[in-house]
Scaffold this motif. Structure first.
Motif, PDB file in Angstrom:
ATOM      1  N   ASN A  74       0.828  -1.203   0.000  1.00 59.83           N
ATOM      2  CA  ASN A  74       0.000   0.000   0.000  1.00 59.83           C
ATOM      3  C   ASN A  74       0.863   1.254   0.000  1.00 59.83           C
ATOM      4  N   VAL A  75       1.850   1.259   0.885  1.00 62.33           N
ATOM      5  CA  VAL A  75       2.723   2.420   1.011  1.00 62.33           C
ATOM      6  C   VAL A  75       3.578   2.578  -0.240  1.00 62.33           C
ATOM      7  N   LEU A  76       4.053   1.478  -0.801  1.00 61.35           N
ATOM      8  CA  LEU A  76       4.886   1.533  -2.006  1.00 61.35           C
ATOM      9  C   LEU A  76       4.132   2.158  -3.172  1.00 61.35           C
ATOM     10  N   VAL A  77       2.907   1.706  -3.418  1.00 63.36           N
ATOM     11  CA  VAL A  77       2.183   2.229  -4.577  1.00 63.36           C
ATOM     12  C   VAL A  77       1.813   3.697  -4.384  1.00 63.36           C
ATOM     13  N   LEU A  78       1.549   4.094  -3.144  1.00 65.74           N
ATOM     14  CA  LEU A  78       1.278   5.502  -2.889  1.00 65.74           C
ATOM     15  C   LEU A  78       2.535   6.344  -3.122  1.00 65.74           C
ATOM     16  N   ARG A  79       3.673   5.793  -2.754  1.00 62.90           N
ATOM     17  CA  ARG A  79       4.937   6.488  -2.993  1.00 62.90           C
ATOM     18  C   ARG A  79       5.224   6.609  -4.488  1.00 62.90           C
ATOM     19  N   LEU A  80       4.968   5.554  -5.251  1.00 65.54           N
ATOM     20  CA  LEU A  80       5.164   5.590  -6.700  1.00 65.54           C
ATOM     21  C   LEU A  80       4.218   6.589  -7.356  1.00 65.54           C
ATOM     22  N   GLN A  81       3.012   6.692  -6.812  1.00 64.28           N
ATOM     23  CA  GLN A  81       2.060   7.672  -7.341  1.00 64.28           C
ATOM     24  C   GLN A  81       2.576   9.087  -7.102  1.00 64.28           C
ATOM     25  N   ASP A  82       3.096   9.329  -5.899  1.00 66.11           N
ATOM     26  CA  ASP A  82       3.633  10.650  -5.584  1.00 66.11           C
ATOM     27  C   ASP A  82       4.838  10.981  -6.453  1.00 66.11           C
ATOM     28  N   ARG A  83       5.710   9.999  -6.664  1.00 63.65           N
ATOM     29  CA  ARG A  83       7.001  10.243  -7.330  1.00 63.65           C
ATOM     30  C   ARG A  83       6.861  10.294  -8.836  1.00 63.65           C
ATOM     31  N   PHE A  84       6.072   9.386  -9.419  1.00 61.97           N
ATOM     32  CA  PHE A  84       6.021   9.255 -10.871  1.00 61.97           C
ATOM     33  C   PHE A  84       4.639   9.522 -11.464  1.00 61.97           C
ATOM     34  N   GLY A  85       3.634   9.692 -10.617  1.00 57.16           N
ATOM     35  CA  GLY A  85       2.289   9.921 -11.113  1.00 57.16           C
ATOM     36  C   GLY A  85       1.580   8.666 -11.578  1.00 57.16           C
ATOM     37  N   TRP A  86       2.111   7.485 -11.219  1.00 58.11           N
ATOM     38  CA  TRP A  86       1.473   6.236 -11.616  1.00 58.11           C
ATOM     39  C   TRP A  86       0.209   6.024 -10.787  1.00 58.11           C
ATOM     40  N   PRO A  87      -0.920   5.674 -11.419  1.00 57.60           N
ATOM     41  CA  PRO A  87      -2.173   5.470 -10.667  1.00 57.60           C
ATOM     42  C   PRO A  87      -2.010   4.352  -9.637  1.00 57.60           C
ATOM     43  N   ALA A  88      -2.249   4.693  -8.374  1.00 55.71           N
ATOM     44  CA  ALA A  88      -1.990   3.740  -7.295  1.00 55.71           C
ATOM     45  C   ALA A  88      -2.834   2.474  -7.427  1.00 55.71           C
ATOM     46  N   GLY A  89      -4.110   2.635  -7.757  1.00 52.92           N
ATOM     47  CA  GLY A  89      -4.988   1.473  -7.864  1.00 52.92           C
ATOM     48  C   GLY A  89      -4.540   0.502  -8.941  1.00 52.92           C
ATOM     49  N   LYS A  90      -4.131   1.057 -10.095  1.00 50.72           N
ATOM     50  CA  LYS A  90      -3.703   0.198 -11.200  1.00 50.72           C
ATOM     51  C   LYS A  90      -2.382  -0.497 -10.880  1.00 50.72           C
ATOM     52  N   VAL A  91      -1.456   0.231 -10.253  1.00 53.93           N
ATOM     53  CA  VAL A  91      -0.174  -0.374  -9.879  1.00 53.93           C
ATOM     54  C   VAL A  91      -0.395  -1.491  -8.866  1.00 53.93           C
ATOM     55  N   GLN A  92      -1.280  -1.240  -7.880  1.00 51.46           N
ATOM     56  CA  GLN A  92      -1.578  -2.267  -6.882  1.00 51.46           C
ATOM     57  C   GLN A  92      -2.170  -3.502  -7.547  1.00 51.46           C
ATOM     58  N   LEU A  93      -3.069  -3.278  -8.516  1.00 51.29           N
ATOM     59  CA  LEU A  93      -3.696  -4.399  -9.219  1.00 51.29           C
ATOM     60  C   LEU A  93      -2.655  -5.226  -9.967  1.00 51.29           C
ATOM     61  N   VAL A  94      -1.719  -4.558 -10.637  1.00 50.58           N
ATOM     62  CA  VAL A  94      -0.673  -5.261 -11.376  1.00 50.58           C
ATOM     63  C   VAL A  94       0.200  -6.082 -10.418  1.00 50.58           C
ATOM     64  N   LEU A  95       0.590  -5.478  -9.295  1.00 44.09           N
ATOM     65  CA  LEU A  95       1.426  -6.191  -8.322  1.00 44.09           C
ATOM     66  C   LEU A  95       0.699  -7.395  -7.739  1.00 44.09           C
ATOM     67  N   ASP A  96      -0.561  -7.205  -7.356  1.00 42.50           N
ATOM     68  CA  ASP A  96      -1.341  -8.318  -6.809  1.00 42.50           C
ATOM     69  C   ASP A  96      -1.495  -9.434  -7.835  1.00 42.50           C
ATOM     70  N   ALA A  97      -1.759  -9.050  -9.096  1.00 36.77           N
ATOM     71  CA  ALA A  97      -1.915 -10.059 -10.149  1.00 36.77           C
ATOM     72  C   ALA A  97      -0.626 -10.842 -10.337  1.00 36.77           C
ATOM     73  N   ALA A  98       0.515 -10.144 -10.284  1.00 38.63           N
ATOM     74  CA  ALA A  98       1.803 -10.819 -10.441  1.00 38.63           C
ATOM     75  C   ALA A  98       2.051 -11.806  -9.309  1.00 38.63           C
ATOM     76  N   ILE A  99       1.681 -11.432  -8.088  1.00 35.56           N
ATOM     77  CA  ILE A  99       1.882 -12.318  -6.932  1.00 35.56           C
ATOM     78  C   ILE A  99       0.989 -13.547  -7.043  1.00 35.56           C
ATOM     79  N   VAL A 100      -0.267 -13.337  -7.410  1.00 31.73           N
ATOM     80  CA  VAL A 100      -1.199 -14.463  -7.557  1.00 31.73           C
ATOM     81  C   VAL A 100      -0.738 -15.399  -8.678  1.00 31.73           C
ATOM     82  N   LEU A 101      -0.301 -14.824  -9.807  1.00 29.18           N
ATOM     83  CA  LEU A 101       0.182 -15.637 -10.919  1.00 29.18           C
ATOM     84  C   LEU A 101       1.433 -16.428 -10.519  1.00 29.18           C
ATOM     85  N   ALA A 102       2.296 -15.817  -9.745  1.00 31.77           N
ATOM     86  CA  ALA A 102       3.491 -16.525  -9.288  1.00 31.77           C
ATOM     87  C   ALA A 102       3.114 -17.707  -8.408  1.00 31.77           C
TER      88      ALA A 102
END
Length: 202
Positions: free
Chosen positions: A140-168
């Motif tokens: 949660n904190v990581l994606v919020l930090r990435l949103q602040d730093r690079f403007g990446w949408p936090a919800g979408k980044v979280q979804l991608v990370l969660d999907a990668a973990i589940v797929l792994a």
């Protein structure tokens, strides 16, 4: 788990302590159910379960270790009080994750029930922790930090990370059904937060 604005608690110490204990216990039991069914949810809990399944390392130790790098981010992004509460909650979750398999023996659990009930319990537990200015996961904190730093949408980044973990987790198990059930657990957890979490106004 979807990224959410994390509120800071403004309650008495006894109120916060019971909230942290209650939320962590509910989440720990949810993790226990998913562990018994061999599921991998998203977030740092999912990463810890992957380490547990792949290496046999104790789940409690994995949970504690996986979250260590995120405390510095939490300190910068949300502040000292949130970081201390989160560290306490994660430490308690690690202890409970070690203790519950020794305290509770399940002869059988339907994987669908484990996914839904485990996800709901984790979601309710995390919701309680949010209300007391804490969380159980560093992502949660990581994606919020990435949103602040690079403007990446936090919800979408979280979804991608969660999907990668589940797929792994599914790749590790070699089981498409486990992939579907892990996704169901993530969905159940997120629905609790989506429909019940409201960030406080600043």
């Amino acid at each position: 788990m979807t990224a959410a604005s994390l509120p800071l608690a403004a309650r008495s110490l006894p109120d916060d302590l019971q909230g942290l204990a209650t939320g962590t216990l509910l989440a720990a039991f949810g993790v226990f159910l998913m562990q018994q069914a061999g599921l991998v949810p998203g977030g740092t809990v999912g990463i810890a379960l992957l380490l547990h399944y792949a290496s046999g390392v104790d789940l409690g130790a994995a949970l504690f270790t996986v979250n260590l790098p995120f405390y510095a981010l939490a300190w910068m992004r949300v502040g000292r009080a949130f970081t201390v509460r989160t560290a306490l909650s994660v430490s308690l979750l690690a202890l409970l994750s070690w203790w519950l398999p020794r305290a509770v023996t399940l002869q059988q659990i339907d994987p669908v029930l484990a996914a839904v009930l485990g996800g709901l319990l984790c979601g309710v537990g995390i919701l309680i922790l949010f209300r007391h200015g804490a969380s159980l996961g560093g992502l949660n904190v990581l994606v919020l930090r990435l949103q602040d730093r690079f403007g990446w949408p936090a919800g979408k980044v979280q979804l991608v990370l969660d999907a990668a973990i589940v797929l792994a987790g599914a790749a590790l198990a070699g089981d498409p059904r486990r992939l579907a059930l892990s996704a169901l657990a993530v969905l159940a957890l997120n629905l609790v937060l989506v429909y019940n979490h409201r960030a406080r106004a600043a």
